[in-house]
Design an enzyme around this catalytic site. Structure first.
Site, PDB file in Angstrom:
ATOM      1  N   TYR A   1      57.196  26.208  -8.261  1.00 21.97           N
ATOM      2  CA  TYR A   1      56.219  27.247  -8.559  1.00 21.97           C
ATOM      3  C   TYR A   1      54.837  26.600  -8.689  1.00 21.97           C
ATOM      4  CZ  TYR A   1      54.541  31.526 -10.974  1.00 21.97           C
ATOM      5  OH  TYR A   1      53.875  32.683 -11.336  1.00 21.97           O
ATOM      6  N   CYS A   2      53.862  27.117  -7.948  1.00 21.98           N
ATOM      7  CA  CYS A   2      52.475  26.663  -8.025  1.00 21.98           C
ATOM      8  C   CYS A   2      52.411  25.154  -7.736  1.00 21.98           C
ATOM      9  CB  CYS A   2      51.876  27.030  -9.378  1.00 21.98           C
ATOM     10  SG  CYS A   2      50.100  26.736  -9.526  1.00 21.98           S
TER      11      CYS A   2
END
Length: 600
Positions: A336-337
């Site tokens: 994520y990210c």
């Protein structure tokens, strides 16, 4: 017959008393702010040298002004345009003051909530203030957009800084220029301002001398009690991370275990906010053996932990531990990210060395190509990175408030000034909101890691160009052939959908590009039980992003089931459910562990 709403006259005695209390609270807030910021610090002498950020704002906007001043004719034309708009506004306001109708010269954007109160439109004086502000702000934006002879990065910075300035100067932020705040203050005889000043002092104290604007009531949440509550066990720990294995809720699970790599810029439990919103809990319910990294909240001891450390002591160490816990040497993984960026780096390293243990990858709002990285690129030129590096060198890390402020500045009207008005002028405590509690639960960044990330990703974009060097190995994403699910979100200010789209073409294998509704967080945390947004699919991410979106198929509901069908197709074999702590790794304690509780 209509009746005009009137505000009762204030209680003069109560108003005077509250004025005295306001002065007292202001003195307290000022004293806290002026207190030395840390051990050994001294009060700043006068004159105080402006911080590097202020100097950069002045330099940037000065460069724009200079380009206009070198062309007197263009300058006169710009001034004439502003004057004509104000002359029209004066005429419109004069008609309204005479009781005659008049069309507005300019109106707020539909999503601009600052001027929703009816008196911004019904009262000619406040309508004049509103329109004057909008005319000036938009005129300034046009000056930046139309300045000739400046480079794209300077223009981008000028647009960003101007947005901060115009957001701060909005008449909606001040008592005497906001009709709603005037009424509110008179109705409360100024008690709202006393409460607000008290909260201001508390927030400066909580920020250790710097204002940390509260966005929610933090007393309503506790990690492991009503956030981050999916059952599991910590089965591995080292200096950088704890590895959580979640307890199964199905009799069988997919044979291939699943590893989640969250960002270290925030804590992992954005994916486990509560049972209704938890992506982790939902994944477990679908029959996945879920492992999740919980990064340490670093301090000076971690100053030299770099990107390679996070890869080897993070992802690679987690895969080793998963092998001991499950007997499986291959995993599926999601990042994520910035956790996804690290996952992409790990995939490239595995492709380069032949140690290919990650067999499919899911990227959630992840950038690998930073060409179109959005407003965060404002903070990533050589001068500003050097300033950040100098700050980190003093302590060995970047304070957690640094990144939190940068993210809030991406949407200043929504994430800064709306709370300033609510908290410090209206004197209202923000409502409890788990997402904003997580957002305020800041983490630090180790100096070596953050410097590498800023330079290699935002400044030089080496990963997408096949030029990143890690552990003396040159990394090429084109060598990554594993199946990839690449999720973007349509309104993302941190990892723009265009940036994720462009990054999809950098991999060497098949990429399933999907766009979810909403933004960086809400678009990801969109459970099937209560979906707020849909998603779009449209085949390979080729050509122009706008053309892809126009041809894409819109789907109602959450993207989660669509993704799980994709994942299960990669390796559908199932085995009996695995119990955390009962195989090769013993439990070190219940989830969510100890690292997630460390405060910045």
């Amino acid at each position: 017959m209509t009746t005009e709403r009137t505000t009762p006259l204030p209680d003069i005695e109560a108003l005077s008393r509250n004025a005295s209390l306001l002065v007292e609270e202001f003195g307290r807030a000022a004293a806290i702010y002026m207190k030395p910021k840390g051990e050994g610090d001294l009060p700043l002498p006068a004159p105080v040298k402006p911080p590097d950020e202020v100097n950069d704002v002045v330099r940037t906007l000065g460069a724009v002004a200079e380009r206009w001043l070198v062309d007197p004719q263009k300058t006169i034309e710009a001034q004439t345009k502003l004057s004509e708009a104000f002359i029209t506004l004066w005429g419109s306001t004069w008609h309204r003051l005479q009781g005659e109708p008049a069309a507005p010269v300019v109106e707020p954007e539909p999503k601009d909530n600052r001027f929703k109160h009816e008196e911004w439109s019904t009262n000619p004086i406040f309508d004049f203030l509103k329109q004057s502000y909008l005319i000036t702000a938009r005129w300034a934006e046009e000056l930046v957009e139309g300045a000739e002879g400046i480079d794209d990065h300077t223009r981008h910075k000028a647009q960003f800084y101007l947005r901060q300035i115009t957001g701060a100067l909005s008449p909606s932020n001040f008592v005497l220029t906001n009709p709603e705040l005037i009424r509110h203050t008179l109705e409360e005889n100024g008690a709202n301002l006393v409460r607000g000043m008290k909260m201001l002092a508390e927030d400066i104290e909580a920020g250790k001398g710097e204002l940390r604007v509260r966005q929610t009531d933090p007393t309503g949440f506790e990690v492991g009690v009503n956030v981050a509550v999916t059952p599991g066990e910590v089965v591995f720990r080292n200096d950088l991370m704890e590895l959580i294995q979640y307890a199964p809720t199905t009799e069988t699970v997919l044979k291939r275990p699943f590893l989640i790599v969250p960002p270290w810029i925030n804590k992992y439990y954005i994916l486990d906010l509560n049972p209704q919103k938890s992506l982790i809990g939902w994944m477990v319910s679908q029959g996945l053996t879920v492992f999740c990294i919980s990064w340490v909240n670093p301090d000076e001891r971690h100053a030299d932990k770099d990107f390679e450390s996070y890869m080897r002591e993070g992802i690679e160490a987690a895969i080793d531990a998963i092998g001991v816990a499950t007997g499986e040497n291959e995993v599926a993984a999601a990042g994520y990210c910035v956790g996804g960026t690290l996952l992409a780096v790990t995939l490239a390293m595995q492709a380069a060395t032949g140690n290919k243990r990650i067999k499919s990858a899911t990227f959630l709002t992840t950038q690998v190509d930073f060409t179109h990285a959005g407003d965060l690129k404002v903070f990533a030129d050589e001068a500003q990175i050097q300033a950040i590096e100098a700050r980190m060198k003093r302590r060995g890390y970047l304070e957690g408030s640094g990144m939190a402020t940068a993210f809030n500045m991406l949407r200043p009207n929504d994430l800064i000034w709306s709370y300033v008005v609510n908290n410090y002028v209206k004197g209202k405590t923000p409502m409890p909101f788990d997402l904003l509690y997580w957002n305020a639960d800041a983490t630090r960044m180790p100096a070596a890691n953050h410097s590498f990330y800023l330079r290699n990703c935002y400044l030089e974009n080496t990963l997408s160009q096949g030029r990143m060097i890690l552990g003396n190995v040159r990394l090429e994403l084109k060598k990554v052939k594993v199946p990839i699910f690449n999720l973007a979100t349509r309104e993302d200010h941190i990892a723009p959908a265009l940036s994720v789209f462009e990054g999809s073409s950098k991999f060497g294998g098949k990429v399933e590009y999907v766009v979810a509704g909403s933004g960086h967080i809400a678009g990801v945390v969109n459970p099937p039980s209560k979906p707020k947004y849909g998603f779009w699919t449209g085949g390979p991410a080729k050509g122009h992003f706008a053309d892809w979106m126009q041809a894409a198929t819109e789907h109602k509901g959450s993207w989660w089931p669509y993704w799980f069908a994709w994942l299960e197709h990669q390796a559908p074999a199932r085995v009996p459910a695995r119990i955390p702590g009962e195989a090769g790794l013993s439990s070190l304690g219940p989830a969510p562990g100890t690292y997630v509780r460390m405060k910045a």
